[in-house]
Design an enzyme around this catalytic site. Structure first.
Site, PDB file in Angstrom:
ATOM      1  N   ASN A 130     -29.935 -30.664 -11.768  1.00 47.23           N
ATOM      2  CA  ASN A 130     -28.228 -31.000 -11.304  1.00 47.23           C
ATOM      3  C   ASN A 130     -27.802 -30.391 -10.726  1.00 47.23           C
ATOM      4  O   ASN A 130     -26.929 -29.591 -10.235  1.00 47.23           O
ATOM      5  CB  ASN A 130     -27.179 -31.395 -13.148  1.00 47.23           C
ATOM      6  CG  ASN A 130     -26.924 -32.450 -12.126  1.00 47.23           C
ATOM      7  OD1 ASN A 130     -26.446 -32.266 -11.345  1.00 47.23           O
ATOM      8  ND2 ASN A 130     -25.407 -32.501 -13.291  1.00 47.23           N
ATOM      9  N   TRP A 131     -28.400 -30.869  -9.368  1.00 43.71           N
ATOM     10  CA  TRP A 131     -27.751 -30.447  -7.579  1.00 43.71           C
ATOM     11  C   TRP A 131     -25.461 -30.606  -7.628  1.00 43.71           C
ATOM     12  O   TRP A 131     -25.302 -29.422  -6.591  1.00 43.71           O
ATOM     13  CB  TRP A 131     -28.453 -29.872  -6.309  1.00 43.71           C
ATOM     14  CG  TRP A 131     -30.254 -29.814  -6.701  1.00 43.71           C
ATOM     15  CD1 TRP A 131     -30.838 -29.611  -7.698  1.00 43.71           C
ATOM     16  CD2 TRP A 131     -30.402 -30.231  -5.563  1.00 43.71           C
ATOM     17  NE1 TRP A 131     -32.026 -28.879  -7.392  1.00 43.71           N
ATOM     18  CE2 TRP A 131     -31.503 -29.701  -6.117  1.00 43.71           C
ATOM     19  CE3 TRP A 131     -30.292 -30.659  -4.250  1.00 43.71           C
ATOM     20  CZ2 TRP A 131     -32.796 -29.736  -4.898  1.00 43.71           C
ATOM     21  CZ3 TRP A 131     -31.763 -30.697  -3.092  1.00 43.71           C
ATOM     22  CH2 TRP A 131     -32.547 -30.184  -3.660  1.00 43.71           C
ATOM     23  N   LYS A 132     -25.686 -31.617  -8.244  1.00 43.89           N
ATOM     24  CA  LYS A 132     -23.829 -31.559  -8.322  1.00 43.89           C
ATOM     25  C   LYS A 132     -23.267 -31.770  -7.324  1.00 43.89           C
ATOM     26  O   LYS A 132     -24.183 -32.195  -6.307  1.00 43.89           O
ATOM     27  CB  LYS A 132     -23.281 -30.358  -8.949  1.00 43.89           C
ATOM     28  CG  LYS A 132     -23.753 -30.228 -10.303  1.00 43.89           C
ATOM     29  CD  LYS A 132     -22.361 -28.819 -11.146  1.00 43.89           C
ATOM     30  CE  LYS A 132     -23.879 -29.153 -12.909  1.00 43.89           C
ATOM     31  NZ  LYS A 132     -22.729 -28.528 -13.466  1.00 43.89           N
ATOM     32  N   HIS A 158     -22.146 -37.652 -17.640  1.00 44.52           N
ATOM     33  CA  HIS A 158     -21.973 -36.414 -17.451  1.00 44.52           C
ATOM     34  C   HIS A 158     -20.702 -35.488 -17.586  1.00 44.52           C
ATOM     35  O   HIS A 158     -19.011 -36.791 -16.908  1.00 44.52           O
ATOM     36  CB  HIS A 158     -22.102 -35.859 -16.003  1.00 44.52           C
ATOM     37  CG  HIS A 158     -22.094 -33.898 -16.278  1.00 44.52           C
ATOM     38  ND1 HIS A 158     -21.758 -32.885 -15.412  1.00 44.52           N
ATOM     39  CD2 HIS A 158     -23.309 -33.021 -15.988  1.00 44.52           C
ATOM     40  CE1 HIS A 158     -21.755 -31.895 -15.744  1.00 44.52           C
ATOM     41  NE2 HIS A 158     -23.318 -31.544 -15.725  1.00 44.52           N
ATOM     42  N   GLU A 202     -18.494 -34.376 -16.216  1.00 46.58           N
ATOM     43  CA  GLU A 202     -17.634 -33.716 -14.609  1.00 46.58           C
ATOM     44  C   GLU A 202     -17.196 -35.059 -14.915  1.00 46.58           C
ATOM     45  O   GLU A 202     -16.439 -35.170 -14.057  1.00 46.58           O
ATOM     46  CB  GLU A 202     -18.244 -33.274 -13.864  1.00 46.58           C
ATOM     47  CG  GLU A 202     -17.977 -31.692 -14.191  1.00 46.58           C
ATOM     48  CD  GLU A 202     -19.636 -31.114 -14.193  1.00 46.58           C
ATOM     49  OE1 GLU A 202     -20.089 -31.390 -12.978  1.00 46.58           O
ATOM     50  OE2 GLU A 202     -19.796 -29.619 -14.301  1.00 46.58           O
ATOM     51  N   GLU A 229     -24.444 -31.311 -23.814  1.00 42.90           N
ATOM     52  CA  GLU A 229     -24.249 -30.324 -22.678  1.00 42.90           C
ATOM     53  C   GLU A 229     -22.967 -29.802 -22.991  1.00 42.90           C
ATOM     54  O   GLU A 229     -21.556 -30.634 -23.303  1.00 42.90           O
ATOM     55  CB  GLU A 229     -23.981 -30.902 -21.091  1.00 42.90           C
ATOM     56  CG  GLU A 229     -25.626 -31.478 -20.183  1.00 42.90           C
ATOM     57  CD  GLU A 229     -25.048 -30.263 -19.309  1.00 42.90           C
ATOM     58  OE1 GLU A 229     -26.092 -30.097 -18.050  1.00 42.90           O
ATOM     59  OE2 GLU A 229     -24.279 -31.488 -18.386  1.00 42.90           O
ATOM     60  N   GLY A 233     -21.674 -23.861 -16.492  1.00 44.20           N
ATOM     61  CA  GLY A 233     -20.606 -23.136 -15.436  1.00 44.20           C
ATOM     62  C   GLY A 233     -20.573 -21.904 -15.453  1.00 44.20           C
ATOM     63  O   GLY A 233     -19.595 -21.099 -14.788  1.00 44.20           O
ATOM     64  N   SER A 239     -25.070 -23.530 -18.480  1.00 46.20           N
ATOM     65  CA  SER A 239     -26.098 -21.891 -18.601  1.00 46.20           C
ATOM     66  C   SER A 239     -26.776 -21.332 -18.505  1.00 46.20           C
ATOM     67  O   SER A 239     -27.332 -20.604 -19.479  1.00 46.20           O
ATOM     68  CB  SER A 239     -24.186 -21.118 -19.234  1.00 46.20           C
ATOM     69  OG  SER A 239     -23.932 -21.374 -18.582  1.00 46.20           O
ATOM     70  N   GLY A 278     -27.687 -26.898 -14.244  1.00 43.40           N
ATOM     71  CA  GLY A 278     -26.966 -26.059 -13.101  1.00 43.40           C
ATOM     72  C   GLY A 278     -27.194 -25.999 -12.053  1.00 43.40           C
ATOM     73  O   GLY A 278     -28.137 -25.385 -10.992  1.00 43.40           O
ATOM     74  N   GLY A 279     -26.564 -24.380 -11.698  1.00 44.36           N
ATOM     75  CA  GLY A 279     -26.219 -23.312 -11.298  1.00 44.36           C
ATOM     76  C   GLY A 279     -27.538 -22.581 -11.047  1.00 44.36           C
ATOM     77  O   GLY A 279     -27.870 -22.914  -9.639  1.00 44.36           O
TER      78      GLY A 279
HETATM   79  P1  13P Z   1     -25.036 -24.695 -15.477  1.00 45.66           P
HETATM   80  O1  13P Z   1     -26.111 -24.843 -15.326  1.00 45.66           O
HETATM   81  O2  13P Z   1     -24.412 -24.671 -14.107  1.00 45.66           O
HETATM   82  O3  13P Z   1     -23.841 -24.585 -16.705  1.00 45.66           O
HETATM   83  O4  13P Z   1     -24.628 -27.180 -15.585  1.00 45.66           O
HETATM   84  C1  13P Z   1     -25.146 -27.325 -16.196  1.00 45.66           C
HETATM   85  C2  13P Z   1     -24.985 -28.785 -15.672  1.00 45.66           C
HETATM   86  O5  13P Z   1     -23.347 -28.931 -16.285  1.00 45.66           O
HETATM   87  C3  13P Z   1     -26.151 -29.832 -15.543  1.00 45.66           C
HETATM   88  O6  13P Z   1     -25.801 -30.808 -15.893  1.00 45.66           O
END
Ligand code: 13P
Length: 252
Positions: A10-12, A97, A99, A167, A173, A213, A234-235
């Site tokens: 997920n590149w956000k 998600h 977010e 999640e 993050g 993470s 994510g990251g």
């Molecule tokens: P991180 O891997 O950056 O913690 O993000 C997880 C995430 O929200 C994937 O959707």
């Protein structure tokens, strides 16, 4: 029950075109030259979907969006419909998600509606759930996840059109993760809830990803747990090497 692992990025809200194309090409190149026993998905921002689709041509990596509207078309300024995503070549969309739940006040009922619309358009969904740090400290993790599954997973969900992503919000993050035992306990509880909602046959085939993470150095432990069927990253999905190393460490 053997469930093929799904390694999803997920590149956000990251990457302009040059960076996104380079990243997708690097990931596609690495996947092409290897024999990972897993499925891959990348979910760039809307702005890059058409471009990244081209970079993934001939690759087995699926393309996904990060959100979708529930309507097919119409007066919804700024939104993107499931048919539009399908038209772009997306196979998946992430829904619910944390977010989106936090920044856009999305509730289970809306997420459920989006999932039905996505499925009707022929898209697969990655439906996200997970507790806040406060809920975890109050011992409510499993209750919260059960309630989110009941509310946001539609009755038409199948093991083919739906993937669940657990999640924990406090792990996103932050570099913090639950212990392996905690992750397995929650995933097993999620599967139990899915059995009640969708029946044993569907629930046992449905993939439940862990997200929060995930890095190359913890992927093996987390993804070898019996009810963990992949990762939503994510990251670490923004660095081709890390993303691929997660797959290398977690999939044979
Ligand atoms: P991180 O891997 O950056 O913690 O993000 C997880 C995430 O929200 C994937 O959707």
């Amino acid at each position: 029950m053997v469930r093929k692992k799904l390694i999803a990025g997920n590149w956000k809200m990251n990457c302009l075109s040059a960076e996104g194309m380079a990243l997708a090409k690097d990931v596609a190149g690495a996947v092409k030259g290897s024999k990972f026993d897993c499925d891959f998905l990348i979910c760039p921002p809307f702005t890059l979907l058409a471009m990244i689709k081209k970079c993934l041509r001939g690759s087995k990596i699926a393309l996904g969006a990060q959100d979708v509207h529930f309507a097919e078309k119409g007066a919804h300024t700024g939104d993107i419909s499931p048919l539009m995503l399908k038209d772009l070549g997306c196979g998946y969309t992430i829904i619910g998600h944390s977010e989106r739940r936090v920044d856009h006040f999305e509730k289970d009922e809306l997420i459920n509606k989006k999932a039905v619309a996505a499925h009707n358009a022929g898209l697969n969904t990655v439906i996200c759930i997970g507790e806040t740090g406060e809920q975890r400290d109050a011992g409510k993790t499993i209750k919260v996840c059960e309630s989110q599954i009941k509310g946001s997973v539609p009755d038409d969900a199948t093991a083919k059109n739906t993937v669940i992503a657990y999640e924990p919000i406090w792990a996103i993050g932050t570099g913090k993760t639950p212990t392996a035992a905690d992750v397995e306990e929650v995933h097993a509880a999620i599967r139990k809830t899915l059995v009640k909602k969708l029946g044993k046959a569907t629930a046992n085939k449905m993939r439940i990803l862990y997200g929060g993470s995930v890095k190359p150095n913890n992927a093996k432990e987390l993804l070898s747990l019996p009810d963990v069927d992949g990762a939503l990253i994510g990251g670490a999905s923004l660095k081709a090497e890390d993303f691929i190393n997660i797959a290398k460490n977690a999939c044979k």
